[in-house]
Design a protein around this motif. Sequence first.
Motif, PDB file in Angstrom:
ATOM      1  N   LYS A   1       0.830  -1.207   0.000  1.00 58.05           N
ATOM      2  CA  LYS A   1       0.000   0.000   0.000  1.00 58.05           C
ATOM      3  C   LYS A   1       0.861   1.253   0.000  1.00 58.05           C
TER       4      LYS A   1
ATOM      5  N   ASN B   1      -7.649  -2.815 -13.702  1.00 56.41           N
ATOM      6  CA  ASN B   1      -8.713  -2.644 -12.709  1.00 56.41           C
ATOM      7  C   ASN B   1      -9.964  -2.092 -13.399  1.00 56.41           C
TER       8      ASN B   1
ATOM      9  N   LEU C   1     -15.760  -5.379  -6.074  1.00 57.82           N
ATOM     10  CA  LEU C   1     -14.368  -5.596  -5.694  1.00 57.82           C
ATOM     11  C   LEU C   1     -13.981  -7.057  -5.863  1.00 57.82           C
TER      12      LEU C   1
ATOM     13  N   SER D   1     -12.987  -2.965  -9.317  1.00 57.84           N
ATOM     14  CA  SER D   1     -12.488  -1.940  -8.398  1.00 57.84           C
ATOM     15  C   SER D   1     -13.575  -1.400  -7.474  1.00 57.84           C
ATOM     16  N   GLY D   2     -14.765  -1.977  -7.569  1.00 53.39           N
ATOM     17  CA  GLY D   2     -15.867  -1.518  -6.734  1.00 53.39           C
ATOM     18  C   GLY D   2     -16.955  -0.876  -7.563  1.00 53.39           C
TER      19      GLY D   2
ATOM     20  N   CYS E   1     -16.806   2.903  -7.351  1.00 53.19           N
ATOM     21  CA  CYS E   1     -15.509   3.528  -7.648  1.00 53.19           C
ATOM     22  C   CYS E   1     -15.674   4.495  -8.820  1.00 53.19           C
TER      23      CYS E   1
ATOM     24  N   TYR F   1     -10.900   9.741  -9.345  1.00 54.07           N
ATOM     25  CA  TYR F   1     -10.585   8.311  -9.278  1.00 54.07           C
ATOM     26  C   TYR F   1      -9.349   8.060  -8.405  1.00 54.07           C
ATOM     27  N   ASP F   2      -9.358   6.939  -7.684  1.00 55.90           N
ATOM     28  CA  ASP F   2      -8.180   6.455  -6.958  1.00 55.90           C
ATOM     29  C   ASP F   2      -8.242   4.940  -6.933  1.00 55.90           C
ATOM     30  N   TYR F   3      -7.154   4.300  -7.321  1.00 52.28           N
ATOM     31  CA  TYR F   3      -7.071   2.840  -7.328  1.00 52.28           C
ATOM     32  C   TYR F   3      -7.296   2.285  -5.922  1.00 52.28           C
ATOM     33  N   PRO F   4      -8.141   1.256  -5.771  1.00 51.09           N
ATOM     34  CA  PRO F   4      -8.393   0.689  -4.438  1.00 51.09           C
ATOM     35  C   PRO F   4      -7.304  -0.304  -4.035  1.00 51.09           C
ATOM     36  N   ASP F   5      -6.631  -0.022  -2.922  1.00 48.85           N
ATOM     37  CA  ASP F   5      -5.531  -0.890  -2.476  1.00 48.85           C
ATOM     38  C   ASP F   5      -5.998  -2.303  -2.137  1.00 48.85           C
ATOM     39  N   GLU F   6      -7.296  -2.480  -1.891  1.00 52.60           N
ATOM     40  CA  GLU F   6      -7.807  -3.807  -1.520  1.00 52.60           C
ATOM     41  C   GLU F   6      -7.570  -4.858  -2.603  1.00 52.60           C
TER      42      GLU F   6
END
Length: 377
Positions: free
Chosen positions: A7, A154, A160, A340-341, A344, A352-357
Motif C-alpha cells: 500500500k 482494474n 471488488l 475496483s468496486g 468507484c 478516481y483512486d485505485y483501491p488498495d484492496e
Amino acid sequence: MTAEGLKQIRRHLHKNPEVSTEEVETQRYVKKHLEKLNHDGLQEVGKTGLVIFFKGKDAGKKILLRGDMDALPIKEINDFAHKSVNEGVSHKCGHDGHTTILLGVANHLSENRPEKGEVCLVFQPAEENGKGAKAILEDPNFSFEADKAYALHNLPGYPLHKVVCRKSSFTAAAKSVIFKLNGKTSHAAEPEKGINPGLAISEILQLSESLSEKDINKNDFRLITMVHVEMGEKAYGISAGYGEVHFTLRTWRNDVIQMLDKNLVEAVEHICAKQNLRLEKEYLEIFHANDNDEGAYEIIKQAAANNSLSFENRETPFKWGEDFGLFTEKYKGAMFGIGSGENCPALHNPDYDYPDEITETGIKMFTEILALSQQEV
C-alpha cells in the motif's frame, strides 16, 4: 512483502505521477525495489521501462506478465495524504496499482523461485499514448519469446475482486487521425478568389456518421467520433483557407479498423479533390485490439476459481484502447480485469483512486496463472 508495504509503495507512486514517456523517476523507484530481489536479470528497455527475469531449474514454459506505469495529464481533485504533488498530472487509470501488483509478483518469485520455465515481468511505460508496448517490443535489448503473455486492468463499476474476461477481443482497436485541409485564404468579400475548407469539413462530418456502425453487438462495430474541428480565425474580413478535422476510430477487430480507415481516407480524399483542397493526414495513439487466446482465457478462468474469486465472462469488448494488444499480436495471451468496486469513480475521472484492496487479488491471480501455465500441455 506485506499488504501495508504494498500500500505504501502504491501511494508513493500515486503521489509522484509521470506522464507517458517521462517516467524517469518512476523507473528509478521501481528499479531500486527490484535490485534487492533474487532475480536472473534486470534491464532497462523502451527508454523508461524495465524487465526482470526469474528462471526455474528445469525447462518449461516462458511466460510474460505486464504492468503499466504511466499517469495522465489530468488535475487531481482528491484531497487525501497521497494526492498528486505534480500539478496537472495524476494516476487516473490505476497504473500505480498495476505497477504495485507486478512488484508484489516479483517479490513472490524472488522468495519462491520457479521450479521450471522462465518468467519475464514487464514494467511498461507509455501505455496511455500507445507508444510503450511498441518501444519495448522494438527495443533490440528485448528478446524474450513468450509462450503466453498476460496483463490485467482494474475495472470500476464491477464488484471488488471480481475477475472479468472474455475470449477473442477484450479491448477495442482504436486510432486517432487528423485530416489537414489546405486551401487558400481570401478576402471575406471575395471568397471566390480563395479556397475555403468549410463545405468539405461539413461533408466529412456527415461522412463519419454514415461509415459508423454503432451496434456494439455486431462483429463489425465501427465508431467514428469527431473530437475536434478547427477552421479559420476570428477575423471577419478573411475567408478561411485552412482547416482540420480530428477523429478517433474504434472497432472490435484489427481487420475491421484497417478497412474503416481505408474507406474513410478514400472518401475524404475524394471530397478534398472535389473542393480543390490539398489533404494531409496524421495518425496518433494507435491501439491494437487485445485478442484473447482461448487457452489463456481458460487459465485465467481457472486461476479465478482456484482463488475462490467470482468470475464473469463479458459479452462485448470494452470500448477503450489498450496497447497490450501489440503483445497479444506477437504472443498468445490474454488480458483480464479485476473489479475496483461498483461505486468507484470511472477511469480517467479526476476523483478516481485505485483501491488498495485489490492489490493482493492481482498478485494471487498472476501467481496462480504462472503455476497453471507450467501445467499446460
